[in-house]
Motif scaffolding. Structure first.
Motif, PDB file in Angstrom:
ATOM      1  N   VAL A  84      31.856  20.541  27.417  1.00  0.00           N
ATOM      2  CA  VAL A  84      30.184  20.872  27.439  1.00  0.00           C
ATOM      3  C   VAL A  84      29.342  19.963  26.105  1.00  0.00           C
ATOM      4  O   VAL A  84      30.191  19.993  24.950  1.00  0.00           O
ATOM      5  CB  VAL A  84      29.883  22.295  26.716  1.00  0.00           C
ATOM      6  CG1 VAL A  84      28.531  22.413  26.953  1.00  0.00           C
ATOM      7  CG2 VAL A  84      30.499  23.025  28.157  1.00  0.00           C
ATOM      8  N   VAL A  94      29.994  31.213  22.793  1.00  0.00           N
ATOM      9  CA  VAL A  94      30.909  30.686  23.523  1.00  0.00           C
ATOM     10  C   VAL A  94      32.066  31.749  23.507  1.00  0.00           C
ATOM     11  O   VAL A  94      32.454  32.341  22.493  1.00  0.00           O
ATOM     12  CB  VAL A  94      31.577  29.323  22.785  1.00  0.00           C
ATOM     13  CG1 VAL A  94      32.753  28.914  23.767  1.00  0.00           C
ATOM     14  CG2 VAL A  94      30.459  28.273  22.609  1.00  0.00           C
ATOM     15  N   VAL A 108      33.429  21.677  23.053  1.00  0.00           N
ATOM     16  CA  VAL A 108      31.753  22.145  23.040  1.00  0.00           C
ATOM     17  C   VAL A 108      31.253  21.034  21.820  1.00  0.00           C
ATOM     18  O   VAL A 108      31.761  21.086  20.558  1.00  0.00           O
ATOM     19  CB  VAL A 108      31.468  23.516  22.888  1.00  0.00           C
ATOM     20  CG1 VAL A 108      29.643  23.634  22.584  1.00  0.00           C
ATOM     21  CG2 VAL A 108      32.089  24.477  24.016  1.00  0.00           C
ATOM     22  N   TYR A 110      27.820  19.718  20.010  1.00  0.00           N
ATOM     23  CA  TYR A 110      26.286  20.220  20.007  1.00  0.00           C
ATOM     24  C   TYR A 110      25.737  19.452  18.768  1.00  0.00           C
ATOM     25  O   TYR A 110      26.255  18.943  17.915  1.00  0.00           O
ATOM     26  CB  TYR A 110      26.219  21.705  19.941  1.00  0.00           C
ATOM     27  CG  TYR A 110      26.592  22.088  18.808  1.00  0.00           C
ATOM     28  CD1 TYR A 110      25.916  22.495  17.699  1.00  0.00           C
ATOM     29  CD2 TYR A 110      28.109  22.490  18.709  1.00  0.00           C
ATOM     30  CE1 TYR A 110      26.294  23.091  16.652  1.00  0.00           C
ATOM     31  CE2 TYR A 110      28.465  23.156  17.475  1.00  0.00           C
ATOM     32  CZ  TYR A 110      27.873  23.649  16.517  1.00  0.00           C
ATOM     33  OH  TYR A 110      28.284  24.145  15.294  1.00  0.00           O
TER      34      TYR A 110
END
Length: 144
Positions: A84, A94, A108, A110
């Motif tokens: 992601v 999460v 993930v 971000y």
């Protein structure tokens, strides 16, 4: 005739749910969409653009690219081999398994999140067994 590079454009009201299986799908919304629930699995990829109040994703061996989307809250339930990418979000929550195969970890990435939760607890920066979290924002000291 093969559907290897088929493209379908749908115009209409926003979708409340997307189930992406073994395909690559792009979804863009013009107006702010309150919530999008999605399942991404079996080597599928979903690319999001637009503005969303919340994204609720379940993933197994799938990829979500949402770095071009403005999203307030992201909830992820990840199983084996999920990836992601999101930008700046308010809350990133999460859920990931406590055990997995060596090559089955999820990741993930971000840019920044105000609040990060992993398996219901505040994320402390310590790596989890089956999940890699990475913030792309560089943290530095303020200039004097």
């Amino acid at each position: 005739c093969t559907l290897e590079n088929a493209s379908v454009t749908v115009y209409g009201p926003s979708l409340s749910m997307l189930d992406v299986v073994g395909a690559t799908v792009a979804y863009e919304t013009d107006a702010t969409q309150q919530i999008l629930k999605t399942t991404i699995r079996d080597d599928a990829t979903l690319r999001l653009a637009g503005r969303f109040g919340a994204i609720d994703m379940a993933g197994r061996n799938g990829t979500l690219h949402a770095s071009d989307a403005a999203i307030d809250d992201v909830t992820l339930r990840l199983e084996d081999n999920s990836d992601v990418v999101v930008g700046v979000v308010r809350t990133l929550s999460v859920e990931a398994p406590a055990s997995c195969g060596v090559d089955s970890k999820s990741g993930v990435t971000y840019e920044r999140a105000t609040n990060v939760l992993v398996n219901g607890a505040q994320y402390s920066g310590v790596s989890t067994a089956c999940l890699t979290l990475e913030s792309t924002q560089e943290i530095g000291t303020p200039e004097a």
